[in-house]
Design an enzyme around this catalytic site. Structure first.
Site, PDB file in Angstrom:
ATOM      1  N   SER A   1       9.366  -2.746  -4.637  1.00 58.04           N
ATOM      2  CA  SER A   1       8.267  -3.654  -4.313  1.00 58.04           C
ATOM      3  C   SER A   1       7.224  -3.751  -5.426  1.00 58.04           C
ATOM      4  CB  SER A   1       7.594  -3.215  -3.015  1.00 58.04           C
ATOM      5  OG  SER A   1       7.013  -1.935  -3.157  1.00 58.04           O
TER       6      SER A   1
ATOM      7  N   LYS B   1       0.351  -1.692   3.687  1.00 56.04           N
ATOM      8  CA  LYS B   1      -0.174  -2.023   2.363  1.00 56.04           C
ATOM      9  C   LYS B   1      -1.507  -2.762   2.484  1.00 56.04           C
ATOM     10  CE  LYS B   1       4.436  -2.167   0.323  1.00 56.04           C
ATOM     11  NZ  LYS B   1       5.504  -2.983  -0.290  1.00 56.04           N
TER      12      LYS B   1
END
Length: 821
Positions: free
Chosen positions: A720, A763
Site C-alpha cells: 500500500s 489509516k
C-alpha cells in the site's frame, strides 16, 4: 313405519321400531365416514356433526331409514365430493338416534348388504347415489363352504385370532368364544374385521373383496402381521420389566447391606465414597453413552483396591463426570431493549457489534433451538474486545468464561490428555465448561491469532476446528473424558489483533467483526463516561472531589498517547489520579485539624502538564510537517496489527559511484515492499518525460538512488506504500515538495493504475491522530468511507484517484491543502 317412543328433544333418545325394508333399491343418501370402515351385518356407532350430515339423517329418519355408509379417501377433507369417497360401502339402517345438547347426533346403525355406488344423482345438499349389491362369492366348490382350502383358511383365521385375543387386552374373552363357534366363513370374516383395530386401508380392502376365500387369505396375512407385532411388543415389555426388576432388586439388596453395616457399626469410608458418587451420578440426567461409561467405571472402582494407583485415576475421572453441567443451562434474557441498555451502558459506539448481538437474541426468540453463534472480534489492542464479551454475556443473562489461547502450542491443551498419562486432565474447553456451571455459557477464546503449533500437524488450530464448527461440536470428544460432550448451545466469542496468522479453515468457521479503533472525539466520550470514574473508584477518590475538564482529557489523548484503543489513555489517567491522591493524603497528614472533605478539584490542561511533564507526542505533528518540508519526502499511511500509522518515505540521489547505477533500500523493508520500490521506480523511469520533462532522460543512468523508510528497527511490508514511494521519487526529481498535511495510500501497477487497499478506516484514524488533513486513496476504496465515523469524514478531505498522474497532481500540483482554521 317409524314410531317415536319419546320426545326427540335435546338429549332424548329416538327409538326406531318396525321392520325395515329389505333388498337393495336406490337411489340412497350417501354418508361419508372419516377413519371408519363399515362392515356388513355389524352394528356401527357414529357421531354426526356436520350440517349437511345432520340434514341427511333427518331426511333418512323421515323416510325408510336407509342410507349408504362409505369411507372417505382422505380423512382430512370434511365434506368430500363423489371423487373423494370409495366406490364400495354398506347399506345401513338407523336403529337409534340421540340428540346431544351441542347440536350433534349420536347414531347406532345396523350394516346390511355390501354395495357399489354406480352413479350419483345429487350432490347437494348431500350426496345421493344409485347402488348395486355385491354379494359374497364362495367359489365354484360347494355353496356350503365345503372347499378344503376354504375350511383350512377358516380354521387358521380362528386359531390366529384366538391367540391375538389372548395377548390383546382390548378384545374380550367372549369374542374368542364367539369366533370359535362361527361356522360361516362370511360371518367369521365380518366379525373379525369389525372387531380388530387395523388400518383403514386394510379394512377397506377386505370390504371390497367379494371372493370369500381371497378375503380370508388376506385377513390371515393381516392377523399374522398383527400377531408378530404383538409378540415383539411383548418381548420389549418383558425386557424392560426385567431390567426394572433387576435394578430394583439391586437397590433393595444395597439398602439392606447398608442397614446391616450401620447396625454393626462397620461403616466403610470407601463404601461411603462410592455411595456418594453413585448418588451424584443417579441425580444427573446423563446421556445414554455417558451414563453407560460412568456406570462401567463405577463398577471398576468398586473392584480396585484403594491402595492401587488406578483407584485414584478412576475416582478422579468420575468426579469430573459429576462436576460437568451436562444439562444445566441458564435461560436467555431475550428482552432486546434491556440488552441494548446494558450494551450502551458498558461501551460507547461499536454499533455493528451491538446490532449483531440484538439480531442473535431476536433469532433465539423466534427459534429457541437455534445453534450457538461463533463471533470473532478483530481489532487493535485496547479497543474493548474482551470487556465486550463480558457485556454480551451480561446482556444475554449467560455465564461468562474466558480462555486465553495466546501461547497455546499443543493440541492436548485443547482436547486434554488421555488417561494413560500420569497427571492427565481434561483440556481447557471442558475445564471452562465446568467452571461456567451451565451447558450454554458464553466462552471467550482470547488472542486466538497467537496460537502456534509445534512441528507439522496436530496443532491447537486443528483441535479448534471441531470446537468452533456448529456441525461437529455437538459431539465434541475430549481425550480425557472419551465421551461426547455437547457444545452446540455454547456461544463462542473469539478475539484477535490480526487475521493473517489464523489458518483459513479456522477463520472460515467464524463470523468476522472488525473493530478499527476510536476517533479522538470517541476517546473523549469514553474517558468521561468510563475511564475517569473507574480510575477514581480504584484509587479511593470520589467523583465529587476530582473532575477532569475536556481540555485536560484532549491533552492526554493527543500529547501523551498515540494509539487506536484507550488502554494507554486509562493508564495516563491513572497516573494523574495517583498523584492527586498523594497530594490529598499529604495535605491531611500535614494539617493538625481532623480530616475534612477535600475541596473540589478540576484537572486542567496545565495541571496535567505539571503532574506528568512534557507529553511523549507533544509537537509530533509539527515534527512530521518539518520532516516532510523538503523535496524527496512523502507521507504514507500503513496498517499494523495495533492500528493504523503514518509512514514517511525518503528518497535521495547521488552521482553513481560505479560503472552501473544502484538502488539501495533501507528501513528493514520486507520482500513485498522492496518490490514496491522497484515497481514505483520502473513506472517513474518509463514516464519520466511526462512527470518531469525538465529532467534529462539519462538521469537514472548517471545517479544512484536510495529509498529509506525511517524507524528502521520496525519491520515494514505490504504494497500500500507504492504511490507514496513514487511520489517521493518524483518529488526528488522535480525538486517540488509534497503539499503539507497530505498523506496517501495505494498500490500501483506498471501501467500506472492505482489498485485498492485494505484498512482504510484504521489509516484514516491514524491520519487524524497525526494532524493530516488530506488523504489520497484509490477510487475503488470510495465505498469504504461509509465505515468511517461522520465526524472524522468531515475533518479529512479524501481525494479518490485511479492513476498515478492524479496522485502527483494532488500531492505536487500546489493544491490548496493545509491546516484548517
Amino acid at each position: 313405519m317409524i314410531e317415536i317412543v319419546s320426545d326427540p328433544g335435546a338429549g332424548q333418545v329416538v327409538e326406531i321400531q318396525g321392520e325395515g325394508e329389505s333388498g337393495v333399491r336406490g337411489p340412497l343418501p350417501v354418508l361419508p365416514l372419516r377413519d371408519v370402515v363399515p362392515v356388513p351385518d355389524t352394528m356401527l356407532p357414529l357421531a354426526v356433526g356436520q350440517e349437511r350430515s345432520v340434514r341427511l339423517v333427518d331426511d333418512v329418519l323421515a323416510g325408510d331409514r336407509r342410507l349408504v355408509l362409505v369411507t372417505s379417501r382422505d380423512a382430512a377433507v370434511e365434506a368430500p365430493g363423489p371423487e373423494g369417497i370409495h366406490e364400495v360401502g354398506v347399506v345401513g339402517h338407523i336403529v337409534r338416534m340421540l340428540k346431544v345438547p351441542d347440536g350433534t347426533l349420536r347414531l347406532l346403525v345396523q350394516g346390511t348388504q355390501r354395495v357399489r355406488l354406480t352413479r350419483f344423482t345429487k350432490t347437494e345438499p348431500y350426496l345421493v347415489a344409485e347402488i348395486e349389491e355385491l354379494p359374497d362369492q364362495l367359489g365354484p366348490e360347494g355353496e356350503d363352504g365345503s372347499s378344503p382350502e376354504l375350511v383350512a383358511l377358516h380354521r387358521s383365521v380362528q386359531e390366529t385370532f384366538s391367540k391375538i385375543v389372548e395377548a390383546v387386552p382390548y378384545l374380550p374373552e367372549e369374542l374368542q368364544i364367539a369366533v370359535a363357534n362361527i361356522d360361516d366363513p362370511v360371518a367369521l370374516s365380518q366379525l373379525i374385521t369389525g372387531s380388530l383395530r387395523i388400518g383403514t386401508d386394510d379394512k377397506q380392502e377386505l370390504l371390497e373383496q367379494v371372493d370369500v376365500q381371497a378375503r380370508l387369505r388376506r385377513l390371515m396375512a393381516i392377523l399374522a402381521r398383527e400377531l408378530e407385532v404383538i409378540s415383539i411388543g411383548s418381548e420389549i415389555q418383558s425386557q424392560v420389566q426385567s431390567e426394572l426388576d433387576k435394578g430394583q432388586r439391586e437397590y433393595v439388596l444395597r439398602q439392606q447391606l447398608k442397614a446391616i453395616r450401620e447396625e454393626l457399626g462397620e461403616e466403610d469410608p470407601l463404601e461411603a465414597e462410592l455411595a456418594e458418587l453413585r448418588e451424584q451420578l443417579d441425580a444427573l440426567d446423563l446421556p445414554e453413552v455417558v451414563a453407560t461409561q460412568a456406570d462401567r467405571e463405577l463398577h471398576r472402582l468398586e473392584s480396585i483396591p484403594q491402595a492401587s494407583a488406578e483407584h485414584g485415576v478412576v475416582r478422579t475421572y468420575l468426579e469430573w463426570i459429576v462436576s460437568l453441567p451436562w444439562n444445566d443451562r441458564t435461560r436467555d434474557d431475550l428482552d432486546l431493549h434491556r440488552a441494548r441498555e446494558i450494551l450502551d451502558a458498558d461501551h460507547h459506539g461499536l454499533e455493528d457489534i451491538k446490532d449483531r448481538i440484538l439480531e442473535f437474541l431476536a433469532v433465539r426468540q423466534l427459534k429457541p433451538d437455534a445453534r450457538g453463534s461463533i463471533l470473532c472480534l478483530v481489532g487493535p489492542p485496547g479497543v474493548g474486545k474482551t470487556s465486550l464479551g463480558k457485556s454480551i454475556a451480561r446482556a444475554m443473562g449467560r455465564n461468562f468464561e474466558r480462555i486465553s489461547a495466546g501461547g497455546v502450542r499443543d493440541e492436548a491443551e485443547i482436547r486434554g490428555h488421555r488417561r494413560t498419562y500420569i497427571g492427565a486432565m481434561p483440556g481447557t474447553i471442558i475445564r471452562a465448561m465446568r467452571d461456567s456451571g451451565s451447558s450454554n455459557p458464553l466462552l471467550m477464546i482470547d488472542e486466538i491469532d497467537k496460537m502456534g503449533s509445534v512441528g507439522s500437524g496436530g496443532g491447537p488450530e486443528s483441535a479448534m476446528l471441531e470446537v468452533l464448527d456448529p456441525e461437529q461440536n455437538d459431539t465434541f470428544r475430549d481425550h480425557y473424558l472419551d465421551v461426547p460432550f455437547d457444545l452446540s448451545r455454547v456461544m463462542f466469542v473469539t478475539t484477535a489483533n490480526t487475521l493473517d496468522t489464523i489458518p483459513g479453515p479456522l477463520r472460515d468457521r467464524m463470523e468476522i467483526i472488525r473493530l478499527a479503533g476510536y476517533t479522538a472525539q470517541e476517546k473523549l466520550e469514553i474517558a468521561k463516561r468510563y475511564l475517569v470514574p473507574r480510575q477514581l473508584e480504584r484509587h479511593g477518590l470520589r467523583r465529587s472531589w476530582v473532575g477532569f475538564g475536556d481540555p485536560a482529557l484532549r491533552t492526554l489523548i493527543e500529547d501523551y498517547t498515540r494509539e487506536s484503543g484507550v488502554r494507554n489513555l486509562e493508564r495516563e489517567i491513572g497516573r494523574v489520579v495517583r498523584k492527586i491522591a498523594r497530594e490529598i493524603v499529604e495535605q491531611e497528614q500535614d494539617d493538625d485539624a481532623p480530616p475534612a472533605k477535600p475541596k473540589r478539584l478540576t484537572v486542567s490542561q496545565a495541571r496535567v502538564e505539571e503532574l506528568l511533564g512534557r507529553g511523549t507526542w507533544a509537537g509530533a505533528d509539527e515534527a512530521l510537517r518539518r520532516r516532510t518540508r523538503r523535496a524527496g519526502v512523502a507521507t504514507g499511511l500503513a496498517w499494523t496489527p495495533v492500528g493504523g500509522d503514518v509512514l514517511v518515505v525518503e528518497a535521495a540521489a547521488m552521482p553513481k559511484s560505479g560503472s552501473q547505477p544502484t538502488l539501495t533500500t533501507t528501513g528493514q523493508l520486507g520482500d513485498v515492499m522492496q518490490e514496491s520500490v522497484r515497481a514505483a521506480l520502473t513506472w517513474v523511469r518509463g514516464n519520466l518525460a511526462g512527470v518531469a520533462p525538465e529532467v534529462a532522460q539519462d538521469w537514472f543512468s548517471q545517479h544512484d538512488l536510495h529509498v529509506h523508510v525511517p524507524a528502521g528497527a520496525t519491520p515494514k511490508d505490504g504494497p500500500s506504500a507504492d504511490i507514496t514511494i513514487a511520489t517521493a521519487i518524483v518529488s526528488l526529481l522535480t525538486g517540488r515538495e509534497v503539499a503539507q498535511h497530505v498523506a496517501m495510500t495505494g498500490e500501483i501497477t506498471l501501467t500506472g493504475e492505482v489498485l485498492p487497499i485494505g484498512g482504510l478506516k484504521e489509516k484514516a484514524l491514524a491520519a487524524q491522530r497525526n494532524g493530516v488533513r488530506c488523504v489520497i486513496a484509490p477510487r475503488e476504496n470510495e465505498r469504504d468511507q461509509e465505515d468511517i465515523p461522520e465526524p472524522l469524514r468531515s475533518r479529512i478531505d479524501f481525494v479518490w484517484v485511479d492513476r498515478v498522474e492524479q496522485v502527483l497532481e494532488a500531492a505536487l500540483g500546489g493544491l490548496p491543502v493545509g491546516p484548517r482554521g
